[in-house]
Design a protein around this motif. Structure first.
Motif, mmCIF file in Angstrom:
data_model
loop_
_atom_site.group_PDB
_atom_site.id
_atom_site.type_symbol
_atom_site.label_atom_id
_atom_site.label_comp_id
_atom_site.label_asym_id
_atom_site.label_seq_id
_atom_site.Cartn_x
_atom_site.Cartn_y
_atom_site.Cartn_z
ATOM 1 N N ASN A 181 0.846 -1.185 0.000
ATOM 2 C CA ASN A 181 0.000 0.000 0.000
ATOM 3 C C ASN A 181 0.885 1.241 0.000
ATOM 4 O OD1 ASN A 181 -2.345 -1.560 0.184
ATOM 5 N ND2 ASN A 181 -2.284 -1.556 2.423
ATOM 6 N N SER A 214 -5.037 -0.846 -5.922
ATOM 7 C CA SER A 214 -6.022 -1.393 -6.859
ATOM 8 C C SER A 214 -7.148 -2.064 -6.085
ATOM 9 C CB SER A 214 -5.373 -2.411 -7.800
ATOM 10 O OG SER A 214 -4.986 -3.571 -7.075
ATOM 11 N N ASP A 215 -8.281 -2.222 -6.728
ATOM 12 C CA ASP A 215 -9.389 -2.945 -6.111
ATOM 13 C C ASP A 215 -9.021 -4.405 -5.871
ATOM 14 O OD1 ASP A 215 -10.972 -0.687 -6.072
ATOM 15 O OD2 ASP A 215 -12.001 -1.161 -7.956
ATOM 16 N N SER A 216 -8.219 -4.966 -6.768
ATOM 17 C CA SER A 216 -7.823 -6.368 -6.598
ATOM 18 C C SER A 216 -6.937 -6.539 -5.368
ATOM 19 C CB SER A 216 -7.114 -6.887 -7.852
ATOM 20 O OG SER A 216 -5.923 -6.157 -8.094
ATOM 21 N N ASN A 217 -6.070 -5.563 -5.092
ATOM 22 C CA ASN A 217 -5.256 -5.637 -3.877
ATOM 23 C C ASN A 217 -6.115 -5.485 -2.626
ATOM 24 O OD1 ASN A 217 -2.903 -6.075 -5.258
ATOM 25 N ND2 ASN A 217 -1.899 -4.171 -4.646
ATOM 26 N N ARG A 218 -7.148 -4.639 -2.707
ATOM 27 C CA ARG A 218 -8.066 -4.487 -1.567
ATOM 28 C C ARG A 218 -8.758 -5.821 -1.272
ATOM 29 N NH1 ARG A 218 -10.584 0.007 0.433
ATOM 30 N NH2 ARG A 218 -9.933 1.215 -1.408
ATOM 31 N N ALA A 219 -9.224 -6.488 -2.309
ATOM 32 C CA ALA A 219 -9.889 -7.775 -2.136
ATOM 33 C C ALA A 219 -8.911 -8.843 -1.638
ATOM 34 C CB ALA A 219 -10.530 -8.209 -3.450
ATOM 35 N N ASN A 224 -0.177 -5.395 -10.058
ATOM 36 C CA ASN A 224 -0.150 -4.476 -8.920
ATOM 37 C C ASN A 224 0.822 -4.893 -7.822
ATOM 38 O OD1 ASN A 224 -2.413 -2.774 -9.936
ATOM 39 N ND2 ASN A 224 -3.567 -4.668 -9.644
ATOM 40 N N THR A 244 -3.204 3.665 1.336
ATOM 41 C CA THR A 244 -4.315 3.216 0.494
ATOM 42 C C THR A 244 -3.877 2.090 -0.433
ATOM 43 O OG1 THR A 244 -3.834 4.835 -1.248
ATOM 44 C CG2 THR A 244 -5.323 5.533 0.515
ATOM 45 N N TYR A 245 -4.841 1.310 -0.860
ATOM 46 C CA TYR A 245 -4.583 0.225 -1.803
ATOM 47 C C TYR A 245 -4.312 0.796 -3.188
ATOM 48 C CZ TYR A 245 -6.657 -2.606 1.892
ATOM 49 O OH TYR A 245 -6.931 -3.201 3.087
#
Length: 206
Positions: free
Chosen positions: A142, A149-154, A194, A146-147
């Motif tokens: 991060n 990407s959305d894929s990293n958040r998931a 990412n 913050t993340y």
């Protein structure tokens, strides 16, 4: 292109996908290195790919005992004269292994192990690498809290559900940890999916 392998070998598609971009960086980062310690060799796929393409150095694999059979199986299927069988290395209990290592490589470990073990990885590298030694750390991070990407958040949510002590680490925390052990960031390389490859160098005065 996927390397064919016997079906009984452990297999990571991520290793297969990221080996070429990682190698492109290591060809430069490890150009003057002679003994590389890989911490957390996993399936062993990275070692069998990198070692023959970095023939000027010795690639020493290491991991928990449970992964040794798979690593050895990969090495038996794809031997290289400069590739070494795995050493037992548990960040929770092991010290620095014997050998004049002047570089460390670790992929997809910082977000899997608990933070105290990430601290131990940097402590070992900082204490034992010589001045000018290199630490290359691959994985997702991060930035600015913050993340990326959305894929990293998931992925982070999946990691923490699996093990609350794991999770994607903050780049700034890694940077501060490295500095506390005499390791200065030299390059932050963007990688596919990412991920990043952070290259640190041991300072002479640490």
């Amino acid at each position: 292109m996927t390397v064919p392998h016997p079906p009984d070998l452990p297999f990571s598609q991520a290793c297969e996908n990221n080996r070429a971009p990682i190698l492109a960086v290591l060809l430069q980062a490890f150009a003057d290195r002679r003994q590389v310690l890989e911490i957390g060799s996993g399936t062993g796929q990275h070692g069998v790919h990198f070692a023959p393409r970095l023939p000027h150095l010795v690639w020493q694999t290491s991991d928990l005992a449970g992964n040794h059979a798979g690593i050895r199986a990969w090495q038996a299927a794809y031997p290289a004269p400069n590739l070494r069988p795995p050493l037992l290395l548990d960040l929770a209990s092991s010290g620095w292994p014997d050998g004049p290592f002047d570089a460390v490589f670790s992929a997809n470990t910082a977000h899997i192990v608990a933070w105290p073990l990430v601290e131990q990885l940097f402590a070992l590298a900082g204490a034992h690498l010589p001045a000018g030694g290199v630490l290359a750390l691959y994985g997702p991070f991060n930035y600015g809290g913050t993340y990326t990407s959305d894929s990293n958040r998931a992925f982070d949510a999946w990691l923490r559900a699996r093990d609350p002590a794991s999770g994607i680490r903050h780049f700034e925390d890694i940077l501060a940890l490295a500095a506390s052990h005499g390791l200065a960031l030299e390059h932050d390389h963007p990688m596919p999916a990412n991920n990043r490859l952070l290259v640190f160098r041991r300072t002479a005065m640490a």
